[in-house]
Design an enzyme around this catalytic site. Structure first.
Site, PDB file in Angstrom:
ATOM      1  N   TYR A 219       0.790  -1.257  -0.101  1.00 26.15           N
ATOM      2  CA  TYR A 219       0.037   0.028   0.119  1.00 26.15           C
ATOM      3  C   TYR A 219       0.804   1.315   0.026  1.00 26.15           C
ATOM      4  CZ  TYR A 219      -4.394  -2.456   1.200  1.00 26.15           C
ATOM      5  OH  TYR A 219      -5.271  -3.320   1.159  1.00 26.15           O
ATOM      6  N   SER A 250      -1.736  -5.951  -7.305  1.00 18.37           N
ATOM      7  CA  SER A 250      -1.809  -4.892  -6.258  1.00 18.37           C
ATOM      8  C   SER A 250      -2.595  -5.147  -4.824  1.00 18.37           C
ATOM      9  CB  SER A 250      -3.100  -3.724  -6.898  1.00 18.37           C
ATOM     10  OG  SER A 250      -4.061  -4.151  -6.890  1.00 18.37           O
ATOM     11  N   ASP A 251      -2.298  -4.662  -3.911  1.00 21.10           N
ATOM     12  CA  ASP A 251      -2.904  -4.918  -2.717  1.00 21.10           C
ATOM     13  C   ASP A 251      -4.208  -4.238  -2.907  1.00 21.10           C
ATOM     14  OD1 ASP A 251      -3.810  -5.729  -0.163  1.00 21.10           O
ATOM     15  OD2 ASP A 251      -1.914  -5.001   0.712  1.00 21.10           O
ATOM     16  N   TRP A 252      -5.475  -4.551  -2.137  1.00 19.87           N
ATOM     17  CA  TRP A 252      -6.769  -4.229  -2.513  1.00 19.87           C
ATOM     18  C   TRP A 252      -6.925  -2.558  -2.326  1.00 19.87           C
ATOM     19  CZ3 TRP A 252      -5.469  -8.741  -3.651  1.00 19.87           C
ATOM     20  CH2 TRP A 252      -6.521  -9.453  -4.018  1.00 19.87           C
ATOM     21  N   SER A 254      -5.632  -0.517  -3.839  1.00 16.11           N
ATOM     22  CA  SER A 254      -4.267   0.594  -3.653  1.00 16.11           C
ATOM     23  C   SER A 254      -3.865   1.198  -5.031  1.00 16.11           C
ATOM     24  CB  SER A 254      -3.025  -0.172  -3.295  1.00 16.11           C
ATOM     25  OG  SER A 254      -2.508  -1.071  -4.365  1.00 16.11           O
TER      26      SER A 254
END
Ligand code: NAG
Ligand code: NAG
Length: 718
Positions: A219, A250-252, A254
């Site tokens: 993030y 990607s992280d959620w 982000s």
């Protein structure tokens, strides 16, 4: 990996052999498969389409024309998330690490991987190989501690296990997500050498040694540029220098744009929508905007081709392009084998910090009544994502936790085990100090259960927004322990916590066990060790000290909007000197050093020899069990680098093994430090370099502060 372990491992390896493909082979197949994809189809492959059915936390649509069933992503790393009690609720990763047992790490990875695969989940979202930089950081229990070499070793074993079971391990969070506060609006400012040697290194190992099939970005920003927009990190370092062949996810939520993120080298946008909710199904920063960017010349067609190729290539590599199970999150995989493995890892991860007068294990003779005290010994309340700390603490909170089918609480397990020995158990199931002292007074021995919790920042528990506010025990723990210790001279403290806590009562109690977060079999795991059915062999994968002694800390400065210009600045000024390296440099005695962990027996280390060979440094030493009971020792190797390597830590942890020894038995152990581990990151060269002049000093022993053996080896001699 060692091939000494049981049949199930052999069976898994057999399965994996039939699936295994090299990256080159996978590349050929993937290029062929992707050749007729339209841009629309490629865009659908890279843009998540979380559709609120609550089955997968992220998904990619099918491409029916190609017989492609779509993709399902689900959290880890303590097991399959949101499985409503059908999956195993494993121990925290920090516990798996504390076993210092490569075979167990591999087995946990393999068993978890199978649970994901049986559900048709393509990507397990783990393991996490972020570094325990600051002890208050909320998600330290989801990873493997403070030492990059060790974190890399743990990650490699777990990834191999998972991927041998056919699921894709998504190693995360690349890179520098080392605290929770404002993680989506913070910058980890990391000097280049520390970036490579400390923070990237476990990812490097995951890619090179475990062929990780997926990587998740973080993030936070690095040096001011968000990881999802950081071309240098993604394209130049990870895909370029390290040679990673798979996709970066990607992280959620982000990703906040298309130009910079897709252009920088992100390959999968998760969960795809601009934000959470039904309004955002198919409403993405990516999707058709990718085509617009190509049309405008913002990035070339090849970028889209490459992203799609990376996804398909890693699916071929993982053996998932054919006969992968259909998605069904609620297949029952909570097997007896998994329960037994969770219990074993739980037991083996108990770190016996202190054991004066051999107060443990509990002996039949002379002990007629034991008191079990504290709410942490009682059945827990199971809140959503474990966002509460009420009763015993089997796991922390956040996306990395699981839905429990059951939790064996310590009181129940101890009561059952004590009955076998004709020992009576009395208890006080609250944190009330007076009640605790009252039951302790009438017992021969008192065991106090205490806790501190942490987790992910989207849930605040008792004022802690992910990161712990301080390192104190929660719920009156210190007062409870002091009251019990005053009432009973045989007091033992069991701590359930993500990492170090303050121990003001340290000198007032006889025994302390750091039990960490052991998962669903927690009660059995602690009873195994308290009664000596299992001889504790866990070791600390981090340095335990008062907060102010660490060079690093988290910051708590309110809430900033994720992805914004304004950021919390985390300056990694300590550089290479985190954990024991800092304590060595500053000559600070920690409460307990990295690697510390007692046993019910004693071990002697002798006859250290070392020589340099083509594949690295080979060290041998003899470990002898000098006590009365069987037990497992963890011999550790630390190295000092040749003097030509300037401004370097005094010693670095570079090798370990775990050996089971009968009373009186001695074994010679060989530990190989490979050439990568013998290298440092040379800024002028811009790469890892192995010094070929001067001498390494090899130290061997049982912890960072107990290294009785020493041997000098020429860097060039072979
Ligand atoms: C979501 O996906 C499921 C499974 O593919 C499908 O049955 C459902 O119709 C989808 N819902 C929406 C709103 O797209
Ligand atoms: C971040 O900044 C530090 C200090 O200036 C520098 O050493 C490092 O190379 C930078 N890293 C990246 C990835 O830009």
């Amino acid at each position: 990996m060692k091939f000494t372990s049981v049949l199930s491992t052999v069976a898994l390896l057999f399965v994996s052999k039939s699936l295994a493909m090299t990256w080159e082979e996978a590349d050929v197949k993937a290029r062929e498969w992707c050749a007729d994809l339209t841009n629309e189809e490629k865009i659908s492959l890279v843009t998540g389409r979380e559709n609120m059915t609550g089955v997968c936390v992220g998904s990619i649509d099918p491409i029916e024309r190609k017989g492609f069933a779509g993709l399902c992503m689900q959290d880890g790393p303590a097991g399959v998330r949101n499985a409503r009690g059908t999956a195993t609720s494993w121990q925290a990763s920090i516990n798996t690490a504390a076993t210092f047992d490569r075979d167990l790490l591999y087995k946990v990875g393999a068993a978890q991987g199978k649970e994901f695969r049986d559900r048709g989940i393509n990507y397990a979202l783990g393991p996490s190989v972020n570094i325990l930089r600051a002890p208050a950081s909320g998600r330290i229990w989801e990873a493997y501690g403070e030492d990059p070499f060790f974190v890399g070793e743990c990650g490699v074993q777990v990834i191999k296990g998972m991927q041998d079971s056919g699921t894709i391990a998504t190693v995360k969070h690349f890179v520098g997500n080392d605290q929770e506060n404002n993680r989506g609006a913070s910058s980890s400012n990391i000097p280049e050498q520390a970036l490579w040697e400390v923070y990237i290194d476990p990812f490097y190992r995951a890619v090179k040694d475990a062929e990780a099939h997926a990587v998740m970005s973080s993030y936070n920003a690095i040096n001011g540029t968000y990881s999802v927009q950081n071309k240098k990190l993604l394209t130049d370092y990870l895909k370029g220098k390290i040679g990673y062949q798979g996709p970066v996810m990607s992280d959620w939520w982000s990703i906040y744009d298309v130009e910079k993120s897709f252009g920088a080298g992100m390959d999968i946008n998760m969960p795809g929508g601009k934000a959470w909710g039904p309004d955002y199904i198919g409403n993405s920063y990516w999707g058709e905007h990718i085509q617009e960017c190509i049309d405008k010349g913002i990035f070339p067609q090849e970028r889209l081709d490459d992203a799609a190729l990376r996804i398909i290539r890693s699916l071929f590599k993982a053996g998932q392009m054919e006969n992968y199970p259909k998605v069904d999150l609620f297949v029952d995989t909570l097997t007896e084998e998994n329960k037994a493995l969770n219990r074993k890892v739980g037991a083996d991860s108990n770190v016996l910090l202190k054991n004066d007068d051999a107060v443990l294990p509990i002996k039949k003779e002379g002990i007629k009544k034991i008191a079990v005290i504290g709410k942490d010994a009682m059945p827990p309340r199971l809140c959503t994502d474990m966002g509460c700390a009420d009763g015993t603490l089997p796991l922390g909170w956040g996306s990395g936790t699981t839905d429990f089918k059951y939790v064996i609480d310590p009181l129940a397990a101890i009561t059952e085990r004590a009955r076998q020995d004709g020992i009576k158990v009395v208890s006080s199931g609250t944190d009330n100090a007076r009640s605790g002292a009252l039951v302790a007074k009438e017992a021969d021995l008192a065991i106090v259960f205490v806790q501190a919790d942490s987790g992910e920042e989207y849930i605040t528990v008792e004022g802690n927004k992910g990161d712990r506010l301080n390192l104190d025990l929660w719920h009156n723990g210190n007062e409870l322990v002091e009251a019990v210790a005053a009432a009973n001279e045989n007091t033992i403290v069991v701590i359930h916590a993500p990492g170090p806590v303050n121990l003001p009562f340290k000198d007032d109690v006889k025994g302390i066990i750091m039990a960490g977060m052991p998962g669903q079999e927690t009660g059995n795991a602690i009873a195994d060790v308290l009664f000596g059915d299992v001889n504790p062999s866990g070791h600390l994968p981090y340095t335990w000290a008062p907060r102010e002694d660490y060079p690093t800390d988290v910051k708590y400065d309110g809430t900033l909007p994720g992805g914004g210009e304004q950021k919390t600045q985390y300056d990694y000024d300590e550089g290479l000197f985190i954990g024991y390296r800092w304590f060595d440099k500053q000559n600070i005695e920690p409460t307990y050093p990295f690697g510390h962990g007692l046993s019910y027996t004693t071990f002697d280390y002798s006859e250290l020899n070392a020589n340099m060979q083509e594949d690295g440094l080979h060290a041998t030493l003899t470990v002898t069990n000098t006590g009365d009971v069987a037990g497992a020792a963890v011999p550790m190797i630390f190295l000092s680098f040749p003097e030509s390597v300037k401004d370097y830590p005094i010693r670095l942890f570079k090798g370990f093994d775990k050996v089971m020894l009968q009373p009186g038995e001695g074994k010679e152990v060989e530990i190989v430090v490979d050439n990568h581990a013998l290298s440092y990151y040379n800024l002028e060269v811009g790469d890892y370099v192995k010094p070929n002049e001067g001498e390494y000093v090899v130290y061997a022993g049982s912890s960072a502060n107990d290294l009785p053996l020493k041997k000098t080896v020429s860097a060039s001699a072979y």
